[in-house]
Design an enzyme around this catalytic site. Structure first.
Site, PDB file in Angstrom:
ATOM      1  N   SER A  75       8.943  -3.832   0.303  1.00 49.64           N
ATOM      2  CA  SER A  75       8.012  -4.764   0.935  1.00 49.64           C
ATOM      3  C   SER A  75       7.597  -5.896   0.010  1.00 49.64           C
ATOM      4  O   SER A  75       7.356  -7.016   0.455  1.00 49.64           O
ATOM      5  CB  SER A  75       6.766  -4.012   1.413  1.00 49.64           C
ATOM      6  OG  SER A  75       7.105  -3.042   2.376  1.00 49.64           O
ATOM      7  N   HIS A  93       2.729  -5.870  -1.605  1.00 45.93           N
ATOM      8  CA  HIS A  93       2.873  -6.968  -0.654  1.00 45.93           C
ATOM      9  C   HIS A  93       2.276  -8.255  -1.212  1.00 45.93           C
ATOM     10  O   HIS A  93       2.898  -9.315  -1.181  1.00 45.93           O
ATOM     11  CB  HIS A  93       2.166  -6.630   0.666  1.00 45.93           C
ATOM     12  CG  HIS A  93       2.771  -5.466   1.384  1.00 45.93           C
ATOM     13  ND1 HIS A  93       2.197  -4.902   2.516  1.00 45.93           N
ATOM     14  CD2 HIS A  93       3.890  -4.740   1.151  1.00 45.93           C
ATOM     15  CE1 HIS A  93       2.947  -3.904   2.933  1.00 45.93           C
ATOM     16  NE2 HIS A  93       3.975  -3.787   2.126  1.00 45.93           N
TER      17      HIS A  93
END
Length: 324
Positions: A179, A231
């Site tokens: 991610s 992230h």
């Protein structure tokens, strides 16, 4: 006689009208690359997940409690009980064994390689599918436009940047997933949109697509083993790298050989593109340097932000956030 600004404005309008159905504008003089690196990244991530499930072998570690493994018809590839892993994947111990990011092992056992290895592991099939679909949707388009070298650099450095920020906050938990690298591509898309604003034909659609993908991944990020700090770190890294690696030359520069004799474009890029390039490069170098120094000095970001751990995992009656 038309000026340089008139030619650039007219060319921008022509390209926008010719490619209005696309989020990105690909001019006649731009190279259309064949995407192969992003598909290879997808295959690699899937292969690593299959290996992880094989090594995990849920039935073997739950002898006498076979019914607790999810999808037990898969045999050794069956998933851990949902209470332990709601994303349909391996156990935390398996992820840790294969290279999940863990602060203690990175700092005290000098296993810095985990900053890289963790980006190839996934907590479960739900996590994997969401990431790979997003990677295909975003990465292939970017690789077609900018080539495998620049997009590969953004992907890998963003994954590393995400791991670096994650390591400062995860504490005793573990972190896995691509991610961070994926959010780096999202960040690069946003900075590419900003630095090449006049070349976008459908700005609203591009921004809307970015927001949808970001929201989906952030929602998954509140579950165990999925790290929103990765992230954020990946997004910031990719955002700054986009200003460094993805600026497009001025229209006039690309068409300079076809311009009238009295019109010359003095610079390949616009002044604000150079400014953004310098600022982004400085911030990238400073960010990596400060982050690495803090990490290997054993700094725990949670000591300075007591609520930040909720950004990464929200505990419920169905699962815990202690990484066990």
């Amino acid at each position: 006689m038309p000026t340089e600004e008139d030619i650039e404005s007219r060319e921008a309008k022509n390209r926008a009208s010719n490619y209005s159905s696309s989020s990105y504008v690909i001019g006649d003089s731009d190279t259309q690359w064949t995407s192969w690196l992003i598909p290879m990244f997808v295959v690699a991530n899937i292969a690593v997940f299959i290996v992880a499930m094989s090594i995990n072998n849920c039935p073997k570690h739950h002898l006498g409690m076979m019914d607790k493994c999810v999808a037990r018809f898969l045999g050794r590839f069956s998933f851990e009980p949902l209470r332990e892993n709601p994303l349909f994947g391996p156990s935390s111990s398996t992820l840790e064994k294969l290279g999940a990011l863990e602060w203690n092992k990175v700092v005290h056992k000098h296993q810095g390689w985990r900053l890289i290895s963790c980006m190839w592991l996934h907590a479960g099939i739900v996590h994997l599918i969401v990431n790979m679909l997003s990677l295909v949707f975003i990465g292939i388009r970017l690789e077609q436009q900018f080539g495998f070298v620049r997009i590969g650099i953004i992907y890998l450095l963003s994954g590393f940047g995400g791991s670096l920020l994650s390591a400062l906050f995860i504490g005793n938990n573990i972190s896995v997933g691509a991610s961070g690298a994926l959010f780096g591509l999202l960040g690069a898309m946003l900075s590419e949109l900003i630095t090449n604003w006049t070349m976008y034909s459908n700005k609203a659609a591009a921004v809307f697509t970015l927001l949808i993908i970001i929201v989906i991944n952030l929602a998954v990020g509140i579950l165990p083993h999925v790290d929103n700090f990765a992230h954020i770190g990946g997004f910031l890294t990719g955002f700054f790298l986009g200003f460094v690696l993805l600026p497009r030359p001025q229209f006039g520069w690309m068409e300079r050989h076809n311009l009238p004799a009295g019109i010359r474009v003095k610079s390949k890029y616009k002044p604000y593109q150079y400014v953004l390039w310098v600022i982004s490069l400085v911030l990238l170098i400073a960010g990596f340097a400060v982050g690495l120094v803090m990490l290997f000095r054993g700094v725990n970001g949670n000591d300075h932000c007591h609520w930040c751990h909720y950004i990464s995992c929200v505990p419920t009656s169905k699962w815990k956030c202690d990484g066990t």
